[in-house]
Enzyme design. Structure first.
Site, PDB file in Angstrom:
ATOM      1  N   ARG A   1     -14.768  26.749 -17.343  1.00 14.16           N
ATOM      2  CA  ARG A   1     -13.684  27.770 -17.454  1.00 14.16           C
ATOM      3  C   ARG A   1     -13.571  28.813 -18.602  1.00 14.16           C
ATOM      4  NH1 ARG A   1     -11.738  22.707 -16.197  1.00 14.16           N
ATOM      5  NH2 ARG A   1     -10.927  22.581 -14.177  1.00 14.16           N
TER       6      ARG A   1
ATOM      7  N   LYS B   1     -15.764  44.125 -18.707  1.00 10.32           N
ATOM      8  CA  LYS B   1     -15.868  43.944 -17.281  1.00 10.32           C
ATOM      9  C   LYS B   1     -17.247  43.365 -16.887  1.00 10.32           C
ATOM     10  CE  LYS B   1     -13.322  47.937 -15.337  1.00 10.32           C
ATOM     11  NZ  LYS B   1     -13.600  49.100 -14.369  1.00 10.32           N
TER      12      LYS B   1
ATOM     13  N   GLU C   1     -23.814  58.655 -17.866  1.00  8.85           N
ATOM     14  CA  GLU C   1     -22.641  58.108 -18.315  1.00  8.85           C
ATOM     15  C   GLU C   1     -22.083  58.853 -19.633  1.00  8.85           C
ATOM     16  OE1 GLU C   1     -20.387  56.090 -17.041  1.00  8.85           O
ATOM     17  OE2 GLU C   1     -21.433  55.017 -15.539  1.00  8.85           O
TER      18      GLU C   1
ATOM     19  N   LYS D   1     -15.452  54.368 -25.629  1.00  9.11           N
ATOM     20  CA  LYS D   1     -15.087  53.623 -24.861  1.00  9.11           C
ATOM     21  C   LYS D   1     -14.053  52.435 -25.346  1.00  9.11           C
ATOM     22  CE  LYS D   1     -16.159  50.541 -21.117  1.00  9.11           C
ATOM     23  NZ  LYS D   1     -17.072  50.148 -20.146  1.00  9.11           N
TER      24      LYS D   1
ATOM     25  N   GLU E   1      -7.107  47.790 -17.128  1.00  3.75           N
ATOM     26  CA  GLU E   1      -7.331  48.935 -16.218  1.00  3.75           C
ATOM     27  C   GLU E   1      -6.191  49.188 -15.262  1.00  3.75           C
ATOM     28  OE1 GLU E   1     -11.224  49.909 -14.649  1.00  3.75           O
ATOM     29  OE2 GLU E   1      -9.993  50.923 -12.739  1.00  3.75           O
TER      30      GLU E   1
ATOM     31  N   ARG F   1      -7.467  53.069 -18.505  1.00  4.46           N
ATOM     32  CA  ARG F   1      -9.022  52.907 -18.475  1.00  4.46           C
ATOM     33  C   ARG F   1      -9.592  53.440 -17.391  1.00  4.46           C
ATOM     34  NH1 ARG F   1     -11.957  47.146 -19.887  1.00  4.46           N
ATOM     35  NH2 ARG F   1     -14.069  47.715 -19.235  1.00  4.46           N
TER      36      ARG F   1
ATOM     37  N   ASN G   1     -13.906  55.759 -15.057  1.00  6.98           N
ATOM     38  CA  ASN G   1     -14.442  55.880 -13.645  1.00  6.98           C
ATOM     39  C   ASN G   1     -14.550  57.404 -13.348  1.00  6.98           C
ATOM     40  OD1 ASN G   1     -14.353  53.012 -13.362  1.00  6.98           O
ATOM     41  ND2 ASN G   1     -12.507  53.088 -12.799  1.00  6.98           N
TER      42      ASN G   1
ATOM     43  N   HIS H   1     -17.054  58.498 -10.650  1.00  9.59           N
ATOM     44  CA  HIS H   1     -17.681  57.053 -10.154  1.00  9.59           C
ATOM     45  C   HIS H   1     -17.293  57.158  -8.416  1.00  9.59           C
ATOM     46  CE1 HIS H   1     -18.681  56.258 -14.173  1.00  9.59           C
ATOM     47  NE2 HIS H   1     -19.031  55.199 -13.900  1.00  9.59           N
TER      48      HIS H   1
ATOM     49  N   HIS I   1     -20.182  55.875  -6.240  1.00 12.34           N
ATOM     50  CA  HIS I   1     -20.463  54.521  -5.680  1.00 12.34           C
ATOM     51  C   HIS I   1     -20.767  54.919  -4.117  1.00 12.34           C
ATOM     52  CE1 HIS I   1     -17.668  52.462  -8.898  1.00 12.34           C
ATOM     53  NE2 HIS I   1     -19.084  52.332  -9.023  1.00 12.34           N
TER      54      HIS I   1
ATOM     55  N   HIS J   1     -27.176  54.206 -10.494  1.00 17.77           N
ATOM     56  CA  HIS J   1     -25.985  54.434 -10.921  1.00 17.77           C
ATOM     57  C   HIS J   1     -25.678  55.513 -11.822  1.00 17.77           C
ATOM     58  CE1 HIS J   1     -21.831  53.652 -11.846  1.00 17.77           C
ATOM     59  NE2 HIS J   1     -22.004  53.627 -13.095  1.00 17.77           N
TER      60      HIS J   1
END
Ligand code: GLY
Length: 351
Positions: free
Chosen positions: A115, A137, A179, A207, A217, A221, A225, A228, A232, A244
């Site tokens: 956990r 993330k 990026e 960041k 997010e 946040r 993206n 993006h 994607h 990417h």
């Protein structure tokens, strides 16, 4: 050896340090939480940085495969079983040594094993240093889409050892630069004017500031993206032959055109995007040849950040922000305005 630059990610009792500099991997033991008695180092075959990591407790090295297919639930099961073999308890630690794929996968495995146990990231690609390893993330793909299963799981610390960049393939460097160009538009900073340690540390600090203000997010946040939504779609439409960071570079120029189609920015700002991405950062701004625009529109509509019809992160008078309900006409028009690589041209994709 000079001391690494330390950047703090401010998250109350889960705040942590990011160490940036040449030889920073030799400081990894300082990031291991008190009470850890053993560790598993998760890496990929041939990553020279894994031999430099000494957590200061007994540890086992486990390798995962290369390639987007390794970013799967099967790899999470594999890793958790290796953690059992290694005798990791709830108070032990995972150390992820690699690029974004390794830190995403090892971070997610750490988040679910017992956990949730501690994880330290040692980022060995530029993209990992300026983006993937920072901010918590983690996750894996499903056949239905990228990053559909995951968790927010903050590391106990992150190392960006710039020595790893000396041997990084040129294509991987370009992906990190994609990026980095994104941060240029979020802040207006001339990152290329800084030397490498300060440049990476500045990206981490940008960041860290965004993540510190909106960890999960629910708002701000999402600006991370930027570029993006098309990126994607391009990754999926090219079956990941477009990487990417390469796709983000094109996606930034596209997002500028969508913003212009909505009257949010003028032509000069579109040209600035093309100049920064294409000239200053030296990245391709072109769509690969032969992609069906309707497929791209449909993939952009399916992007998981699309909360309400077509949602984009767009530049505008107030800076970069999330814009919902973008009309499909504007999305299509902006696609027609994008430069397209001539056959055999410079839009870069893996064969
Ligand atoms: N890579 C975007 C984020 O971490 O939010």
């Amino acid at each position: 050896m000079t001391s690494p630059i330390t950047v703090r990610v401010p998250l109350a009792d889960r705040s942590y340090d990011v160490l940036v500099g040449r030889g920073a991997a030799s400081h990894v033991a300082s990031l291991i939480p008190a009470g850890v008695r053993r560790a598993v180092v998760v890496t990929q075959s041939g990553n020279p940085m894994s031999a430099r990591v000494d957590p200061g407790v007994p540890y086992t090295v486990v390798e995962i495969a290369d390639g987007e297919d390794a970013k799967s639930l099967a790899t999470i099961e594999f890793l958790c079983r290796r953690f059992v073999d290694a005798g990791l308890t709830r108070s032990d630690c995972v150390i992820a040594v690699g690029g974004g794929l390794v830190t995403d996968v090892a971070g997610f495995a750490a988040s679910v094993y017992h956990r949730g146990i501690a994880v330290v990231h040692v980022a060995t690609t530029l993209l990992g240093m300026v983006d993937a390893a920072i901010g918590g993330k983690t996750g894996v793909n499903l056949p239905e889409g990228k990053n559909l299963v995951g968790a927010f799981w903050q590391p106990s610390g992150v190392v960006c050892d710039l020595d790893a960049l000396d041997t990084l393939p040129e294509r991987e460097m370009r992906c990190g630069m994609g990026e980095m160009a994104k941060y240029h538009f979020l802040t207006g900073d001339d990152l290329l004017a800084l030397d490498l340690p300060d440049r990476v540390a500045r990206c981490v600090a940008i960041k860290a500031d965004v993540v510190g203000s909106d960890e999960r997010e629910s708002g701000r946040r999402a600006i991370l993206n930027y570029g993006h939504t098309l990126a994607h779609a391009l990754e999926i439409a090219t079956d990941h032959r477009m990487a990417h960071g390469e796709a983000v570079a094109v996606g930034l120029c596209y997002a500028a055109r969508v913003a212009a189609a909505l009257g949010r920015v003028g032509d000069a700002r579109v040209h600035e995007h093309d100049h920064v991405v294409g000239v200053a950062y030296g990245l391709s701004t072109e769509l690969p040849q032969g992609l069906d625009p309707e497929l791209l529109v449909s993939l952009m509509g399916r992007d998981k950040k699309a909360l309400n019809g077509l949602t984009f992160v767009l530049d505008g008078p107030e800076g970069v922000e999330t814009v919902a309900g973008v009309p499909e006409d504007a999305v299509r028009l902006a696609l027609t305005q994008m430069p397209t690589a001539p056959s055999g041209g410079r839009a870069r994709m893996q064969p």
